[in-house]
Motif scaffolding. Structure first.
Motif, PDB file in Angstrom:
ATOM      1  N   SER A   1       0.828  -1.204   0.000  1.00 25.44           N
ATOM      2  CA  SER A   1       0.000   0.000   0.000  1.00 25.44           C
ATOM      3  C   SER A   1       0.862   1.254   0.000  1.00 25.44           C
ATOM      4  CB  SER A   1      -0.891   0.022   1.252  1.00 25.44           C
ATOM      5  OG  SER A   1      -1.753  -1.088   1.297  1.00 25.44           O
ATOM      6  N   LEU A   2       0.294   2.313  -0.538  1.00 26.82           N
ATOM      7  CA  LEU A   2       0.889   3.644  -0.471  1.00 26.82           C
ATOM      8  C   LEU A   2      -0.238   4.652  -0.367  1.00 26.82           C
ATOM      9  CD1 LEU A   2       3.642   3.666  -3.280  1.00 26.82           C
ATOM     10  CD2 LEU A   2       4.049   3.796  -0.819  1.00 26.82           C
ATOM     11  N   ARG A   3       0.056   5.782   0.249  1.00 30.04           N
ATOM     12  CA  ARG A   3      -0.894   6.887   0.251  1.00 30.04           C
ATOM     13  C   ARG A   3      -0.229   8.113  -0.335  1.00 30.04           C
ATOM     14  NH1 ARG A   3      -4.262  10.234   4.881  1.00 30.04           N
ATOM     15  NH2 ARG A   3      -2.215  11.176   5.280  1.00 30.04           N
ATOM     16  N   LEU A   4      -0.813   8.594  -1.413  1.00 26.40           N
ATOM     17  CA  LEU A   4      -0.325   9.803  -2.058  1.00 26.40           C
ATOM     18  C   LEU A   4      -1.068  11.014  -1.500  1.00 26.40           C
ATOM     19  CD1 LEU A   4      -0.171   8.630  -5.784  1.00 26.40           C
ATOM     20  CD2 LEU A   4       1.526   8.331  -3.967  1.00 26.40           C
ATOM     21  N   SER A   5      -0.337  12.109  -1.378  1.00 24.63           N
ATOM     22  CA  SER A   5      -0.929  13.366  -0.938  1.00 24.63           C
ATOM     23  C   SER A   5      -0.755  14.415  -2.014  1.00 24.63           C
ATOM     24  CB  SER A   5      -0.260  13.848   0.356  1.00 24.63           C
ATOM     25  OG  SER A   5      -0.454  12.932   1.406  1.00 24.63           O
ATOM     26  N   CYS A   6      -1.659  15.367  -2.039  1.00 24.31           N
ATOM     27  CA  CYS A   6      -1.628  16.455  -3.020  1.00 24.31           C
ATOM     28  C   CYS A   6      -1.959  17.741  -2.272  1.00 24.31           C
ATOM     29  CB  CYS A   6      -2.635  16.177  -4.123  1.00 24.31           C
ATOM     30  SG  CYS A   6      -2.866  17.526  -5.295  1.00 24.31           S
TER      31      CYS A   6
ATOM     32  N   TYR B   1      -5.987  13.213  -1.290  1.00 24.50           N
ATOM     33  CA  TYR B   1      -5.247  11.982  -1.018  1.00 24.50           C
ATOM     34  C   TYR B   1      -5.690  10.885  -1.981  1.00 24.50           C
ATOM     35  CZ  TYR B   1      -4.491  14.400   3.415  1.00 24.50           C
ATOM     36  OH  TYR B   1      -4.169  15.323   4.364  1.00 24.50           O
ATOM     37  N   LEU B   2      -4.791   9.948  -2.199  1.00 22.02           N
ATOM     38  CA  LEU B   2      -5.130   8.729  -2.920  1.00 22.02           C
ATOM     39  C   LEU B   2      -4.513   7.568  -2.141  1.00 22.02           C
ATOM     40  CD1 LEU B   2      -6.576   7.654  -5.474  1.00 22.02           C
ATOM     41  CD2 LEU B   2      -4.304   7.546  -6.547  1.00 22.02           C
ATOM     42  N   GLN B   3      -5.360   6.807  -1.473  1.00 22.84           N
ATOM     43  CA  GLN B   3      -4.918   5.614  -0.753  1.00 22.84           C
ATOM     44  C   GLN B   3      -4.935   4.451  -1.732  1.00 22.84           C
ATOM     45  OE1 GLN B   3      -3.978   5.075   2.735  1.00 22.84           O
ATOM     46  NE2 GLN B   3      -3.273   3.215   1.719  1.00 22.84           N
ATOM     47  N   MET B   4      -3.805   3.805  -1.884  1.00 25.02           N
ATOM     48  CA  MET B   4      -3.682   2.709  -2.842  1.00 25.02           C
ATOM     49  C   MET B   4      -3.346   1.428  -2.092  1.00 25.02           C
ATOM     50  SD  MET B   4      -1.602   4.669  -5.883  1.00 25.02           S
ATOM     51  CE  MET B   4      -0.106   4.791  -4.917  1.00 25.02           C
TER      52      MET B   4
ATOM     53  N   ASP C   1     -12.086   1.509 -13.713  1.00 27.95           N
ATOM     54  CA  ASP C   1     -12.287   0.084 -13.432  1.00 27.95           C
ATOM     55  C   ASP C   1     -10.995  -0.591 -12.976  1.00 27.95           C
ATOM     56  OD1 ASP C   1     -14.739  -0.467 -16.081  1.00 27.95           O
ATOM     57  OD2 ASP C   1     -14.958   0.278 -14.030  1.00 27.95           O
ATOM     58  N   SER C   2      -9.883  -0.108 -13.482  1.00 24.99           N
ATOM     59  CA  SER C   2      -8.599  -0.738 -13.189  1.00 24.99           C
ATOM     60  C   SER C   2      -8.199  -0.610 -11.716  1.00 24.99           C
ATOM     61  CB  SER C   2      -7.501  -0.150 -14.072  1.00 24.99           C
ATOM     62  OG  SER C   2      -7.434   1.265 -13.901  1.00 24.99           O
ATOM     63  N   VAL C   3      -8.802   0.330 -10.989  1.00 22.86           N
ATOM     64  CA  VAL C   3      -8.416   0.547  -9.598  1.00 22.86           C
ATOM     65  C   VAL C   3      -9.581   0.422  -8.628  1.00 22.86           C
ATOM     66  CG1 VAL C   3      -6.585   2.114 -10.361  1.00 22.86           C
ATOM     67  CG2 VAL C   3      -8.764   3.065  -9.559  1.00 22.86           C
ATOM     68  N   LYS C   4     -10.768   0.205  -9.142  1.00 19.59           N
ATOM     69  CA  LYS C   4     -11.955   0.149  -8.301  1.00 19.59           C
ATOM     70  C   LYS C   4     -11.822  -0.959  -7.260  1.00 19.59           C
ATOM     71  CE  LYS C   4     -15.468   1.324 -10.617  1.00 19.59           C
ATOM     72  NZ  LYS C   4     -16.576   1.319 -11.605  1.00 19.59           N
ATOM     73  N   GLY C   5     -12.136  -0.639  -6.026  1.00 21.33           N
ATOM     74  CA  GLY C   5     -12.032  -1.603  -4.945  1.00 21.33           C
ATOM     75  C   GLY C   5     -10.666  -1.653  -4.292  1.00 21.33           C
ATOM     76  N   ARG C   6      -9.669  -1.010  -4.900  1.00 21.75           N
ATOM     77  CA  ARG C   6      -8.307  -1.018  -4.345  1.00 21.75           C
ATOM     78  C   ARG C   6      -7.844   0.374  -3.950  1.00 21.75           C
ATOM     79  NH1 ARG C   6      -4.185  -2.317  -7.485  1.00 21.75           N
ATOM     80  NH2 ARG C   6      -5.165  -1.618  -9.429  1.00 21.75           N
ATOM     81  N   PHE C   7      -8.295   1.385  -4.671  1.00 22.31           N
ATOM     82  CA  PHE C   7      -7.876   2.760  -4.411  1.00 22.31           C
ATOM     83  C   PHE C   7      -9.028   3.527  -3.770  1.00 22.31           C
ATOM     84  CE2 PHE C   7      -4.427   3.352  -7.934  1.00 22.31           C
ATOM     85  CZ  PHE C   7      -3.806   2.183  -7.512  1.00 22.31           C
ATOM     86  N   THR C   8      -8.678   4.475  -2.909  1.00 26.50           N
ATOM     87  CA  THR C   8      -9.663   5.346  -2.277  1.00 26.50           C
ATOM     88  C   THR C   8      -9.186   6.787  -2.362  1.00 26.50           C
ATOM     89  OG1 THR C   8     -10.278   3.603  -0.704  1.00 26.50           O
ATOM     90  CG2 THR C   8     -10.963   5.849  -0.188  1.00 26.50           C
ATOM     91  N   ILE C   9     -10.001   7.622  -2.972  1.00 21.62           N
ATOM     92  CA  ILE C   9      -9.687   9.042  -3.063  1.00 21.62           C
ATOM     93  C   ILE C   9     -10.411   9.771  -1.938  1.00 21.62           C
ATOM     94  CG2 ILE C   9     -11.601   9.568  -4.641  1.00 21.62           C
ATOM     95  CD1 ILE C   9      -9.750  11.566  -6.063  1.00 21.62           C
TER      96      ILE C   9
END
Length: 128
Positions: free
Chosen positions: A17-22, A80-83, A62-70
């Motif tokens: 997992s990673l969490r991106l910040s903006c 943020y983008l939680q991956m 669709d490629s990230v649905k269920g895995r990423f959270t904005i």
């Protein structure tokens, strides 16, 4: 000076997992939709996720649905983008953008003309 600065990228193993910040400065991002894009070498830029300004509605490719959270924290003027469950195919440079409108209009992306500000990008590499 209007600026978006991404952080949080790096090297992670598959399944990690990673969490991106903006972080925005020079303007108030609270009024605008926030969009995360990514671009892998040799591939077109992909709109990964969008979060509206009005009610926080979220949309995902669709490629990230269920895995990423904005998400967004308007008090901190930051998105943020939680991956999670990262895959090698998630490897790309990730960019955040502030749209010139409040809504995502039901999509995980917006058109280039609808982008007001871009971040500089942060590299995410998923590899064993």
């Amino acid at each position: 000076q209007v600026q978006l600065v991404e952080s949080g990228g790096g090297l992670v193993q598959p399944g990690g997992s990673l969490r991106l910040s903006c972080a925005a400065s020079g303007f108030t991002m609270v009024w605008y939709a926030i969009v995360w894009f990514r671009q892998a070498p040799g591939k077109e830029r992909e709109g990964v996720s969008c979060i509206s300004a009005s009610d926080g509605s979220t949309y995902y490719a669709d490629s990230v649905k269920g895995r990423f959270t904005i998400s967004r924290d308007n008090a901190k003027n930051t998105g943020y983008l939680q991956m999670r469950s990262l895959k090698p195919e998630d490897t790309a440079v990730y960019y955040c953008a502030a749209a010139v409108k409040a809504e995502c209009d039901g999509h995980s992306t917006v058109t280039p003309e609808e982008i007001g500000s871009w971040g500089q990008g942060t590299q995410v590499t998923v590899s064993a």
